[in-house]
Structures are given as structure tokens and as C-alpha cells.
Design a protein around this motif. Structure first.
Motif, PDB file in Angstrom:
ATOM      1  N   SER A 416      35.407  46.900  35.224  1.00 51.19           N
ATOM      2  CA  SER A 416      35.534  45.485  35.571  1.00 51.19           C
ATOM      3  C   SER A 416      36.990  45.066  35.455  1.00 51.19           C
ATOM      4  O   SER A 416      37.689  45.472  34.520  1.00 51.19           O
ATOM      5  CB  SER A 416      34.677  44.616  34.636  1.00 51.19           C
ATOM      6  OG  SER A 416      33.311  44.956  34.735  1.00 51.19           O
ATOM      7  N   THR A 418      40.026  41.755  36.915  1.00 45.43           N
ATOM      8  CA  THR A 418      40.259  40.444  37.531  1.00 45.43           C
ATOM      9  C   THR A 418      41.476  40.539  38.443  1.00 45.43           C
ATOM     10  O   THR A 418      42.468  41.179  38.097  1.00 45.43           O
ATOM     11  CB  THR A 418      40.512  39.373  36.453  1.00 45.43           C
ATOM     12  OG1 THR A 418      39.357  39.248  35.625  1.00 45.43           O
ATOM     13  CG2 THR A 418      40.838  38.025  37.073  1.00 45.43           C
ATOM     14  N   GLU A 420      44.079  37.960  40.608  1.00 45.80           N
ATOM     15  CA  GLU A 420      44.473  36.580  40.824  1.00 45.80           C
ATOM     16  C   GLU A 420      44.616  36.315  42.322  1.00 45.80           C
ATOM     17  O   GLU A 420      45.241  37.089  43.038  1.00 45.80           O
ATOM     18  CB  GLU A 420      45.787  36.283  40.104  1.00 45.80           C
ATOM     19  CG  GLU A 420      45.660  36.418  38.578  1.00 45.80           C
ATOM     20  CD  GLU A 420      46.982  36.222  37.862  1.00 45.80           C
ATOM     21  OE1 GLU A 420      48.017  36.098  38.559  1.00 45.80           O
ATOM     22  OE2 GLU A 420      46.978  36.173  36.621  1.00 45.80           O
ATOM     23  N   THR A 449      36.406  40.154  39.489  1.00 46.84           N
ATOM     24  CA  THR A 449      36.411  38.700  39.372  1.00 46.84           C
ATOM     25  C   THR A 449      37.634  38.171  40.110  1.00 46.84           C
ATOM     26  O   THR A 449      38.758  38.598  39.837  1.00 46.84           O
ATOM     27  CB  THR A 449      36.476  38.257  37.904  1.00 46.84           C
ATOM     28  OG1 THR A 449      35.308  38.733  37.218  1.00 46.84           O
ATOM     29  CG2 THR A 449      36.551  36.737  37.796  1.00 46.84           C
ATOM     30  N   ASP A 451      40.078  35.357  40.489  1.00 47.75           N
ATOM     31  CA  ASP A 451      40.552  34.200  39.727  1.00 47.75           C
ATOM     32  C   ASP A 451      41.340  33.284  40.654  1.00 47.75           C
ATOM     33  O   ASP A 451      42.465  33.591  41.047  1.00 47.75           O
ATOM     34  CB  ASP A 451      41.432  34.659  38.561  1.00 47.75           C
ATOM     35  CG  ASP A 451      41.891  33.497  37.685  1.00 47.75           C
ATOM     36  OD1 ASP A 451      41.580  32.339  38.016  1.00 47.75           O
ATOM     37  OD2 ASP A 451      42.550  33.753  36.668  1.00 47.75           O
ATOM     38  N   ARG A 471      44.159  42.669  34.128  1.00 44.55           N
ATOM     39  CA  ARG A 471      44.275  41.792  35.300  1.00 44.55           C
ATOM     40  C   ARG A 471      45.212  42.420  36.333  1.00 44.55           C
ATOM     41  O   ARG A 471      46.004  43.303  36.016  1.00 44.55           O
ATOM     42  CB  ARG A 471      44.820  40.411  34.896  1.00 44.55           C
ATOM     43  CG  ARG A 471      43.890  39.621  34.016  1.00 44.55           C
ATOM     44  CD  ARG A 471      44.566  38.344  33.538  1.00 44.55           C
ATOM     45  NE  ARG A 471      44.653  37.336  34.565  1.00 44.55           N
ATOM     46  CZ  ARG A 471      43.700  36.449  34.840  1.00 44.55           C
ATOM     47  NH1 ARG A 471      42.574  36.457  34.146  1.00 44.55           N
ATOM     48  NH2 ARG A 471      43.865  35.548  35.795  1.00 44.55           N
TER      49      ARG A 471
END
Length: 578
Positions: A416, A418, A420, A449, A451, A471
């Protein structure tokens, strides 16, 4: 060392470190005060009568809105650039550095200090008097006293200097802590971190050493445009500062930045002729070009796109708000970051179909980058990188899945991360590219994810190192090689961005103090080979900076497109005669 007032042709994008070029000048040059300051062939009269009083540029909002020079990233500095100038400038076509507020400079015998002779007679906007050495000192002190320091603001770069000494009214010495191959480039217009402001203005209305807020005017500069007004989140307005500017008088009496997040809204405003210039992705530009609007490219193709892996950061404090690893013996702030595993970084790279992204969002104009920051005409280039790129980084979803499996991830235990997703004033298609990369990762089993939170919130998190262990971000920059590595893969410049590894830092520290071009080239090759093998970035494309214009109002716009901020030199927006 002889005085240098003009320097050889320094290719902004494609040459060796600037200091090496400067030191390599073996001849005396004529004083810049006796010659033009470099306009790239543009008309300097400002005598054209434009069809409109105000020229309006629709552009994505900066990462941080600010009316002072200490806030935000230097890449967001474009919002104030119409009003400021530098000791050393960049001519409009981006092919060479030129004298600006300094007419001459030389490296002192200690190898660490630069002595500048200043241009006489240059006036500050709004009646704040003549530019002098005390203004250089005042601006330096202002940048260094900012509290708290910005994560990617000027203070981290200005810390290269130990002092600015006023020698006389028109002479200053900038002293570096150590010999630094990037110092002259860092303080030039190419990096946008040392714009010079009026001491008289700052001291006259600044009783508590406060810096201007968004409802107060910035301190006066010497640029062709003077600040007029800001409506936060909406617009920023300028007016022509002088009837005849010493360097370049703008054709348009007024300039406005219209801050617009949505690319479709920018395009609609241009088509409706509510604005005369707009930054939109290449795929949207087609619609405007079909109706007679014109795309203009920056003169030097130095804008580049890469992906950054966040969280692989050395456990050394560079910001007051940072939350470091409590164990002083820990090498990394986040020793458990999945991105520390090179197999994960390699998998993420191999999951991306770069060719498809180029066609979809760049109209095929992107030139592949085989090792971030490097180019055949830059120091350290290794032709083997291009030959090996397909195997090491090329699109291969099956290989990406296999690498993730080797790293311990599966459908039952997915990796997993993230990414941006944010608008970018330098490159309008940045959100689309970010989402495309996220979709490619999901296709190989990564749980992604997206963001889309406010840029200011993301920036605040980064300053505290909060939620930054795992990230990723699409980075669009025109920053040059030396500072690029310092910003995105080192802590030498006081920033947190891409992968930082001890072995890379060791080599980069040597590069910083090496002024000999041959030795510098060898060190760059060593750094580049390690970075290629360790996959410290997601290399994507070199791209031309483009802007759409209404040719019935704007005849031309000559700008480099290859320096920090990308959209600069607004005084060179040329009007179609009335």
C-alpha cells in the motif's frame, strides 16, 4: 581570477557546473555596464501600443501564496518575479547568464568568496531610491532570519553563505562556508532564491522585523513591474514600474496572474478571450490551436518530470519541526519504510508505461530521461544508462508483480502506498500524470491512495515528517543538476524530497567542493551509476515549457522555460500592435 562580466555561453540546461565554467574563462571581458544586459534579441523599447491595457495569464495557483520572499518553495517564486531582479540574470532565451544588478564578479583567492561590482543608477519601484550594496546585505539577512524556515524555501539555500560583506556602496562580497560548485548558480536568476529587495522599504515599515502578509505589499524591487494588488486564491496584479526600465520596458502597462486550478476553466477563459495567455496540458491545447490560438515553447527545454519516493530520509535534523527517529543510531528517520527496499522502487518503476503517458498527456513531445538530472551534454553522462534502461526501468507489469512478490507482498498482503495528486503551475498535466501512474500501480496489485488534499496541508505534513513514511509524488521542475540532486536526493540543501542514501551523500559532498571539471565529471559519473542501480527516482521526460496565447493580442513571449519557476521574464511578453 579576472573579473567576469559576461561569461562564456553557459547553457542553462546542458553544461557543467557553473563555477567550473566561470573559472575556466581565461580572458578578460568588457564591463557589462557598457553593454546591454542580455535580452535574447527582444525589443527593449516598450514603445508598442498594445490592443489591451492589461495582459492576463491564467495559471495554476502556486504551492504557497506569499507576499514575502521567505515563504514557499523557490519554484513558487514566479508569483513575485515580475518585481524583482538578481545580481546575476538569465537572458530571455536561456542560453547564457548575464550581468543584471551586478556588472562584474570574480572568485576570491580563498576559493569560497565571490566579489561583485554593482550596477549604478538602478532605482527601486515606488520611489525607494537607488539600489546599493546595503540592499544585498538586507535581503540576505531577511532571508536568513525567517522563522520558521520553509522546508523548500530560500533559507536552506542561502545557508550556503556564511556572510554578505558590504565593501562599498557598489561592492559586496558573498562568502561561502566552503568551496561550493553551485553557489554562483544558486544566487542567480536561474534558481530564483536571491531576488533583491529594498532595505529602505523593509526597514521603513517593518518595526518588528515582520515580513509582509498577504494583505500587505511586498518589499519594493527593481524589476520592470511593480506590485499592485492580490486577491488571495483569485489573482495577483502588477503595473509597469517605470516609464523606461533600465533593462526591459514591458509592452503591456498591466500584468495579471489569474489563479485557476482547473485546466478546463483556463482553456474556457482563453477561448472566451477573458485571458490572453494560459498554461494548459498539451492534449487540451489542440482545441485552442484549432481555433487560431498559438502555443509558444520556452527557448531551452529544461523542464523535466520525475517521480519522487518520499520517506527514505537520513536521520539528521534539517528543520525545527521535524519528527526524527528517537534512536540517534538509526540511519533513517523511517527505518521500516517499504520504499527502503530497492525491489519495491524497481517494481513501481517497471509498472509505469511511460510511452503511453507521453502520447496521452504530452502529445509525444517528451524526451525520455534515462537517469534523473543527467543528459548527454551534462557532466557524468554514461551512455550505458540508455542501453540498460529498458531492462532496469522499462514497462513490464509481470516483472513488477514478481518484484513485489519477492519483497513479500501478495494479493493477501498487498503493498500500500500514497501518491499526491495536485495541480502544478509549471506543468498543467501533472494531476493527470499522477493519476495515470497510480492506475498503473493498481494494475500490478498495489493498493494506492490518491491524496488530493490541499497543497498547504501536504507541505505542513512534510515539514513535520508526518505521514511521510511511504508516499510518492510527481515532481515537475526545471532545477539544474547540482541543486536538483541537493534538493531531491540529499540533505545538503536542507530539504526532504526523494531517496537519500549514505553512499550517495558521500559522493555528493565531494561534488560540492570540487571545482575542477574533469574531477567533477568523474564524481558525477560515480553518483549517477549508483543512483541508476539503486533506482532513487522515477525518471520520466524532458519536456518543453509551453504556454497558449491569443495572437490577436500577444505577438510573442520569449522566455527560457528552463529555470526555476519556469514561467519567468514576463516583461518579454510582446504585444501585437494596435
Amino acid at each position: 581570477m579576472m573579473w567576469n562580466s559576461c561569461t562564456p555561453r553557459w547553457k542553462l540546461v546542458l553544461t557543467a557546473p557553473l563555477v567550473a565554467v566561470m573559472i575556466g574563462c581565461g580572458t578578460q571581458t568588457s564591463p557589462a555596464s557598457q553593454a546591454p544586459a542580455g535580452s535574447g534579441g527582444a525589443d527593449t523599447s516598450g514603445s508598442v501600443t498594445p490592443k489591451v491595457q492589461k495582459v492576463v495569464l491564467a495559471i495554476s495557483p502556486p504551492s504557497v501564496e506569499a507576499n514575502n520572499l521567505t515563504e514557499g518553495a523557490h519554484l513558487a517564486y514566479w508569483q513575485l518575479s515580475p518585481m524583482y531582479e538578481f545580481l546575476v540574470g538569465v537572458e530571455a532565451e536561456g542560453k547564457e547568464i548575464v550581468p543584471q544588478l551586478a556588472t562584474e564578479w570574480k572568485l576570491e583567492p580563498d576559493g569560497k568568496s565571490w566579489r561583485f561590482q554593482l550596477r549604478k543608477g538602478v532605482q527601486f519601484q515606488k520611489g525607494f531610491g537607488e539600489f546599493q550594496a546595503s540592499d544585498v546585505k538586507y535581503t540576505y539577512d531577511m532571508l536568513m532570519r525567517a522563522e520558521p524556515p520553509s522546508v523548500q524555501g530560500q533559507q536552506s539555500y542561502m545557508s550556503l553563505l556564511s556572510d554578505v560583506e558590504v565593501v562599498g556602496e557598489y561592492e559586496v562580497v558573498l562568502r561561502s562556508k566552503t568551496p561550493d560548485a553551485g553557489l554562483l548558480g544558486a544566487i542567480s536568476q536561474a534558481e530564483n532564491i536571491f531576488p533583491l529587495a529594498s532595505r529602505r522599504d523593509g526597514e521603513g515599515r517593518n518595526k518588528g522585523n515582520k515580513l509582509p502578509t498577504l494583505v500587505e505589499e511586498p518589499f519594493a524591487g527593481t524589476g520592470p513591474y511593480a506590485y499592485a494588488a492580490r486577491e488571495q486564491g483569485v489573482s495577483l496584479k502588477y503595473q509597469r514600474a517605470f516609464e523606461k526600465h533600465w533593462r526591459q520596458t514591458p509592452d503591456f502597462p498591466e500584468l495579471e496572474f489569474r489563479l485557476v486550478k482547473e485546466n478546463s476553466t483556463k482553456l474556457a477563459a482563453l477561448l472566451a478571450r477573458e485571458v490572453q495567455l494560459a498554461t494548459v496540458p498539451p492534449d487540451l491545447a489542440r482545441a485552442a490551436e484549432a481555433q487560431g490560438f498559438k502555443s509558444i515553447e520556452g527557448k531551452a527545454p529544461g523542464l523535466h518530470i520525475m517521480g519522487g519516493f518520499y520517506g527514505v530520509w537520513l536521520n539528521k535534523r534539517i528543520g525545527a519541526q521535524e519528527q526524527l527517529n528517537a534512536d540517534p543510531n538509526a540511519t533513517y528517520v523511517f527505518p521500516n519504510s517499504p520504499l527502503l527496499d530497492v525491489r519495491v522502487r524497481r517494481a513501481l518503476n517497471k509498472a509505469i508505461d511511460r510511452e503511453a503517458i507521453n502520447k496521452a498527456f504530452l502529445r509525444g513531445k517528451g524526451t525520455p530521461i534515462y537517469n534523473e538530472y543527467f543528459h548527454p551534454a551534462r557532466p557524468g553522462w554514461n551512455p550505458e544508462w540508455e542501453k540498460r534502461f529498458k531492462d532496469a526501468y522499462g514497462y513490464d507489469p509481470d516483472a513488477a508483480r514478481k518484484l513485489l512478490a519477492e519483497a513479500g507482498y501478495s494479493a493477501a498482503n498487498p503493498y500500500s502506498t500514497t501518491i499526491e495528486v495536485q495541480p502544478n503551475a509549471l506543468f498543467s498535466a501533472a494531476p493527470d500524470v499522477s493519476e495515470a501512474i497510480g492506475n498503473y500501480w493498481q494494475a500490478v496489485g498495489v493498493k494506492v491512495t490518491m491524496d488530493t488534499s490541499d497543497v498547504a496541508l501536504q507541505r505542513a505534513k512534510r515539514s513535520r515528517l508526518e505521514d511521510m513514511e511511504n508516499r510518492n509524488s510527481v515532481i515537475v521542475t526545471s532545477i539544474r543538476q547540482l541543486l536538483g540532486v541537493g534538493v531531491y536526493n540529499d540533505i545538503a540543501r536542507g530539504t526532504r524530497a526523494g531517496v537519500q542514501l549514505p553512499e550517495l551523500k558521500e559522493v555528493y559532498d565531494q561534488i560540492l567542493v570540487t571545482l575542477d571539471p574533469k574531477k567533477s565529471d568523474e564524481l558525477w559519473r560515480k553518483w549517477g551509476d549508483m543512483a541508476f542501480e539503486r533506482q532513487v527516482n522515477m525518471p520520466m521526460f524532458w519536456i518543453p515549457a509551453e504556454i497558449l496565447v491569443d495572437p490577436s493580442v500577444v505577438r510573442d513571449y520569449v522566455f527560457p522555460g528552463s529555470i526555476s519557476g519556469t514561467y519567468t521574464h514576463f516583461e518579454y511578453i510582446k504585444a501585437t500592435p494596435k
